[in-house]
Design a protein around this motif. Structure first.
Motif, PDB file in Angstrom:
ATOM      1  N   VAL A   1      27.199  52.129 108.603  1.00 32.14           N
ATOM      2  CA  VAL A   1      27.305  53.477 107.613  1.00 32.14           C
ATOM      3  C   VAL A   1      27.887  54.886 108.283  1.00 32.14           C
ATOM      4  O   VAL A   1      26.663  55.193 107.864  1.00 32.14           O
ATOM      5  CB  VAL A   1      27.291  53.242 106.702  1.00 32.14           C
ATOM      6  N   VAL A   2      28.982  54.580 108.238  1.00 33.08           N
ATOM      7  CA  VAL A   2      29.236  56.026 109.323  1.00 33.08           C
ATOM      8  C   VAL A   2      29.918  57.075 107.734  1.00 33.08           C
ATOM      9  O   VAL A   2      30.650  56.354 106.728  1.00 33.08           O
ATOM     10  CB  VAL A   2      30.761  55.822 110.212  1.00 33.08           C
ATOM     11  N   ASN A   3      29.223  57.776 107.356  1.00 33.11           N
ATOM     12  CA  ASN A   3      29.453  59.419 106.042  1.00 33.11           C
ATOM     13  C   ASN A   3      29.760  59.961 107.106  1.00 33.11           C
ATOM     14  O   ASN A   3      30.460  61.145 105.719  1.00 33.11           O
ATOM     15  CB  ASN A   3      28.349  59.191 105.670  1.00 33.11           C
ATOM     16  N   SER A   4      30.432  60.902 108.333  1.00 38.88           N
ATOM     17  CA  SER A   4      29.996  61.932 108.072  1.00 38.88           C
ATOM     18  C   SER A   4      31.586  62.212 108.476  1.00 38.88           C
ATOM     19  O   SER A   4      32.076  61.127 109.324  1.00 38.88           O
ATOM     20  CB  SER A   4      29.385  62.644 109.483  1.00 38.88           C
ATOM     21  N   PRO A   5      32.233  63.056 107.720  1.00 35.25           N
ATOM     22  CA  PRO A   5      33.953  63.276 107.558  1.00 35.25           C
ATOM     23  C   PRO A   5      34.330  63.320 109.621  1.00 35.25           C
ATOM     24  O   PRO A   5      35.272  63.009 110.005  1.00 35.25           O
ATOM     25  CB  PRO A   5      34.116  64.227 106.791  1.00 35.25           C
ATOM     26  N   GLU A   6      33.491  64.299 109.946  1.00 39.29           N
ATOM     27  CA  GLU A   6      33.385  65.300 111.370  1.00 39.29           C
ATOM     28  C   GLU A   6      33.054  63.703 112.649  1.00 39.29           C
ATOM     29  O   GLU A   6      34.175  63.374 113.231  1.00 39.29           O
ATOM     30  CB  GLU A   6      32.512  65.815 111.640  1.00 39.29           C
ATOM     31  N   LEU A   7      32.184  62.638 112.069  1.00 40.22           N
ATOM     32  CA  LEU A   7      31.800  61.696 113.123  1.00 40.22           C
ATOM     33  C   LEU A   7      33.226  60.288 112.839  1.00 40.22           C
ATOM     34  O   LEU A   7      33.719  60.172 113.353  1.00 40.22           O
ATOM     35  CB  LEU A   7      30.808  60.606 112.775  1.00 40.22           C
ATOM     36  N   LEU A   8      33.646  60.607 111.665  1.00 39.39           N
ATOM     37  CA  LEU A   8      35.292  58.875 111.165  1.00 39.39           C
ATOM     38  C   LEU A   8      36.155  59.937 112.420  1.00 39.39           C
ATOM     39  O   LEU A   8      36.823  59.052 112.248  1.00 39.39           O
ATOM     40  CB  LEU A   8      35.243  59.294 109.732  1.00 39.39           C
ATOM     41  N   HIS A   9      36.046  61.143 112.079  1.00 39.88           N
ATOM     42  CA  HIS A   9      37.580  61.451 112.789  1.00 39.88           C
ATOM     43  C   HIS A   9      37.406  61.036 114.342  1.00 39.88           C
ATOM     44  O   HIS A   9      38.198  60.682 114.591  1.00 39.88           O
ATOM     45  CB  HIS A   9      37.570  63.577 112.314  1.00 39.88           C
ATOM     46  N   ARG A  10      36.204  61.438 114.474  1.00 37.66           N
ATOM     47  CA  ARG A  10      35.944  61.459 116.185  1.00 37.66           C
ATOM     48  C   ARG A  10      35.796  59.728 116.498  1.00 37.66           C
ATOM     49  O   ARG A  10      36.789  59.379 117.168  1.00 37.66           O
ATOM     50  CB  ARG A  10      34.618  62.218 116.414  1.00 37.66           C
ATOM     51  N   MET A  11      36.094  59.637 115.542  1.00 34.00           N
ATOM     52  CA  MET A  11      35.803  57.736 115.886  1.00 34.00           C
ATOM     53  C   MET A  11      37.685  57.445 115.758  1.00 34.00           C
ATOM     54  O   MET A  11      38.018  56.075 116.387  1.00 34.00           O
ATOM     55  CB  MET A  11      34.571  56.714 114.124  1.00 34.00           C
ATOM     56  N   PHE A  12      38.249  57.626 114.478  1.00 33.41           N
ATOM     57  CA  PHE A  12      39.759  57.263 114.476  1.00 33.41           C
ATOM     58  C   PHE A  12      40.123  58.173 115.698  1.00 33.41           C
ATOM     59  O   PHE A  12      41.594  56.924 115.942  1.00 33.41           O
ATOM     60  CB  PHE A  12      40.009  58.844 113.242  1.00 33.41           C
ATOM     61  N   THR A  13      40.402  58.939 116.437  1.00 37.61           N
ATOM     62  CA  THR A  13      40.252  59.750 117.804  1.00 37.61           C
ATOM     63  C   THR A  13      40.172  59.633 118.843  1.00 37.61           C
ATOM     64  O   THR A  13      40.451  58.774 119.589  1.00 37.61           O
ATOM     65  CB  THR A  13      40.857  60.982 116.933  1.00 37.61           C
ATOM     66  N   VAL A  14      39.383  60.326 119.222  1.00 37.70           N
ATOM     67  CA  VAL A  14      38.599  60.462 120.981  1.00 37.70           C
ATOM     68  C   VAL A  14      38.318  59.261 121.118  1.00 37.70           C
ATOM     69  O   VAL A  14      37.882  59.227 122.329  1.00 37.70           O
ATOM     70  CB  VAL A  14      37.874  62.018 120.577  1.00 37.70           C
ATOM     71  N   ARG A  15      37.336  59.402 119.948  1.00 37.20           N
ATOM     72  CA  ARG A  15      36.303  57.395 120.628  1.00 37.20           C
ATOM     73  C   ARG A  15      37.205  56.297 120.357  1.00 37.20           C
ATOM     74  O   ARG A  15      37.309  55.400 120.046  1.00 37.20           O
ATOM     75  CB  ARG A  15      35.227  57.507 119.454  1.00 37.20           C
ATOM     76  N   ALA A  16      38.576  55.670 119.606  1.00 37.49           N
ATOM     77  CA  ALA A  16      38.836  55.673 119.054  1.00 37.49           C
ATOM     78  C   ALA A  16      39.084  54.178 119.910  1.00 37.49           C
ATOM     79  O   ALA A  16      39.507  53.057 119.737  1.00 37.49           O
ATOM     80  CB  ALA A  16      41.023  55.629 118.855  1.00 37.49           C
ATOM     81  N   ASP A  17      39.156  54.086 121.237  1.00 35.17           N
ATOM     82  CA  ASP A  17      39.504  53.056 122.790  1.00 35.17           C
ATOM     83  C   ASP A  17      38.480  52.078 122.792  1.00 35.17           C
ATOM     84  O   ASP A  17      38.312  51.336 123.080  1.00 35.17           O
ATOM     85  CB  ASP A  17      39.981  53.349 123.495  1.00 35.17           C
ATOM     86  N   SER A  18      37.177  53.354 121.330  1.00 37.98           N
ATOM     87  CA  SER A  18      35.808  52.041 121.735  1.00 37.98           C
ATOM     88  C   SER A  18      36.116  51.374 120.723  1.00 37.98           C
ATOM     89  O   SER A  18      34.372  51.130 120.643  1.00 37.98           O
ATOM     90  CB  SER A  18      34.619  53.239 122.133  1.00 37.98           C
ATOM     91  N   PHE A  19      36.557  51.641 119.475  1.00 29.77           N
ATOM     92  CA  PHE A  19      36.147  50.431 118.665  1.00 29.77           C
ATOM     93  C   PHE A  19      37.654  49.225 117.889  1.00 29.77           C
ATOM     94  O   PHE A  19      38.722  49.636 118.779  1.00 29.77           O
ATOM     95  CB  PHE A  19      36.236  51.583 117.257  1.00 29.77           C
ATOM     96  N   GLY A  20      36.928  48.356 117.877  1.00 29.18           N
ATOM     97  CA  GLY A  20      38.207  47.148 117.328  1.00 29.18           C
ATOM     98  C   GLY A  20      38.201  47.333 116.130  1.00 29.18           C
ATOM     99  O   GLY A  20      37.080  47.684 114.778  1.00 29.18           O
ATOM    100  N   LYS A  21      38.962  46.099 115.295  1.00 27.19           N
ATOM    101  CA  LYS A  21      38.839  46.249 113.439  1.00 27.19           C
ATOM    102  C   LYS A  21      37.694  46.234 112.784  1.00 27.19           C
ATOM    103  O   LYS A  21      37.222  46.634 111.783  1.00 27.19           O
ATOM    104  CB  LYS A  21      40.294  45.553 113.331  1.00 27.19           C
ATOM    105  N   GLY A  22      37.376  44.720 113.108  1.00 32.26           N
ATOM    106  CA  GLY A  22      35.774  44.919 112.974  1.00 32.26           C
ATOM    107  C   GLY A  22      35.710  43.726 112.098  1.00 32.26           C
ATOM    108  O   GLY A  22      37.028  43.378 111.716  1.00 32.26           O
ATOM    109  N   ARG A  23      34.733  43.087 111.402  1.00 29.87           N
ATOM    110  CA  ARG A  23      34.376  42.632 109.924  1.00 29.87           C
ATOM    111  C   ARG A  23      35.966  42.023 109.078  1.00 29.87           C
ATOM    112  O   ARG A  23      36.856  41.123 108.904  1.00 29.87           O
ATOM    113  CB  ARG A  23      33.827  42.048 109.776  1.00 29.87           C
ATOM    114  N   PHE A  24      36.351  43.483 108.465  1.00 26.62           N
ATOM    115  CA  PHE A  24      36.604  42.908 107.230  1.00 26.62           C
ATOM    116  C   PHE A  24      38.599  42.881 107.608  1.00 26.62           C
ATOM    117  O   PHE A  24      38.913  41.931 107.138  1.00 26.62           O
ATOM    118  CB  PHE A  24      37.435  44.226 106.749  1.00 26.62           C
TER     119      PHE A  24
END
Length: 446
Positions: free
Chosen positions: A56-79
């Motif tokens: 569970v990601v709680n940090s706004p800064e880390l969420l922003h990184r997940m959405f932007t500079v790390r976006a290619d490292s993440f798929g959409k997930g179970r939902f």
């Protein structure tokens, strides 16, 4: 201060997990309150949903990184994976290169200049809704707002080729479909295959909605229709370098995605907005005073929108206080560093915009409905109602415009009084009111 070159830390595990089921009962029982409690346990916290570890990601800064500079490292997930069998492979559920291609093809349809032409449609549908109201006769405003937002999206897509009868069929099928999808996204996979009456009804509603959309898409592919609607933009979209457009199947999936996402988010948010206006008469009076000053009794137009500053603040405060997307997911495509933590490959990642927007470290007194808090900017990355980066909602400006236009049209002419019935949040696929009965009262012309 930690740097991404430092040795990564171990993600802490939340206490309270049970054998076999982990934290799943706590999530099902508490929903948003459970996710809010996790925010005090670190930037990222590990829980178990059944046997599966989830981060569970709680940090706004880390969420922003997940959405932007790390976006290619993440798929959409179970939902989103759970929605794909029902919603198709539209831009909301697709991934990778196909998602990027579809997003590029669809983006011109949502250009701000094009969307300004839909203000008249949004206002007209709001006026049609209120024309059926009788002063002092209670209405189910949540139902009526869902009807309105569904019809607005459908008519923006298909313009004059959409009859009133077909629009009504879409509304009824969409409402049943959304409720069925919500249960299937959250329920164990095996339950959806049981031959229960509810499952059979859902499959019938899904087939009906798909048939309606296929017929509309096929008809527009045969005949050009209105050049100004969203469907014309989707039909004319071509991939750079290949000149390929969308197939009938892709158009079907994107239309279904737009109908579901465009109606549910706006309807749920506006339901909470009118609920808050009923509870805060001072806010309502200030909102109406702005409308009286800017509109002076005439219908709202696209040119008025920049001047409706307080109206937009009321919408933004509703998106903060009552963000409807209470739980969303991603999945790591490989091992990835996120801030000072290392997430393993194929890890399920969960985040809650609703819980973030209610974090007292980001928004003081977060449960207080206060449009004036938007006189100053929120902390960086704290307010993300439509996400950001390559997966930012394509319809963000459409939805914001629609909400401002509908609120302006309704509040300028009507006061909606709350009834004694309790209004409580229900967390299914989105966070919506259980019911919103209100009593309309016409505002006397000055």
């Amino acid at each position: 201060m930690d740097r991404e070159t430092d040795r990564p830390r171990t993600v802490p595990t939340a206490p309270g997990g049970l054998p076999l089921v982990g934290h799943l009962p706590a999530l099902v029982r508490g929903r948003v309150s459970f996710l809010q409690e996790l925010r005090g346990r670190g930037e990222i916290v590990r829980i178990r949903l059944g046997r599966h570890p989830t981060y569970v990601v709680n940090s706004p800064e880390l969420l922003h990184r997940m959405f932007t500079v790390r976006a290619d490292s993440f798929g959409k997930g179970r939902f989103f994976e759970n929605m794909r069998p029902y919603m198709g492979n539209g831009v909301a559920t697709s991934e990778g290169d196909f998602h990027h291609r579809q997003r590029r093809l669809m983006a011109p349809a949502f250009h701000r200049v094009r969307l300004e032409s839909y203000v008249a449609l949004m206002r007209r549908e709001a006026e049609r809704m209120t024309s059926r109201w009788r002063p002092d006769h209670p209405i189910r405003l949540d139902h009526q707002l869902h009807h309105l937002t569904t019809v607005v999206v459908a008519r923006a897509l298909f313009s004059t080729s959409l009859t009133d009868r077909t629009a009504t069929r879409i509304v009824l099928a969409t409402d049943a479909f959304v409720r069925g999808v919500a249960w299937r996204v959250l329920a164990p996979d095996a339950l959806e295959r049981l031959p229960t009456p509810a499952n059979r009804r859902f499959l019938a509603e899904r087939a009906l909605l798909q048939e309606i959309i296929r017929d509309l898409v096929a008809d527009r592919m045969r005949t050009p229709g209105d050049d100004g609607d969203l469907m014309a933009a989707l039909l004319s979209a071509r991939e750079e370098g290949t000149d390929r457009g969308m197939t009938a199947e892709q158009l079907h999936d994107e239309v279904l995605t737009l109908l579901l996402a465009g109606s549910e988010t706006a309807a749920g948010t506006m339901s909470w907005l009118f609920h808050e206006l009923g509870r805060h008469p001072t806010v309502e009076r200030r909102l109406r005073a702005e409308l009286d000053e800017v509109l002076a009794g005439r219908p709202v137009t696209a040119a008025d929108l920049p001047r409706l500053v307080y109206t937009r603040r009321v919408v933004e405060e509703t998106l903060r206080r009552h963000h409807v997307n209470w739980i969303l997911t991603r999945r790591t495509l490989h091992g990835v560093r996120l801030g000072r933590y290392w997430l393993p490959a194929d890890a399920e990642v969960l985040y809650s915009i609703t819980a973030q927007h209610r974090d007292p470290t980001l928004f003081p007194d977060p449960l207080r409905f206060d449009p004036d808090r938007w006189e100053t900017a929120p902390p960086k990355h704290a307010f993300t109602p439509f996400a950001t980066g390559p997966h930012k909602c394509l319809g963000a400006h459409f939805v914001m415009t629609e909400m401002v236009v509908v609120v302006a049209t309704v509040v300028a002419a009507w006061r909606l009084r709350p009834t004694p019935d309790p209004v409580r949040p229900v967390a299914t696929m989105v966070l919506r009111p259980n019911a919103l009965p209100m009593v309309p009262e016409r505002i006397a012309s000055s």
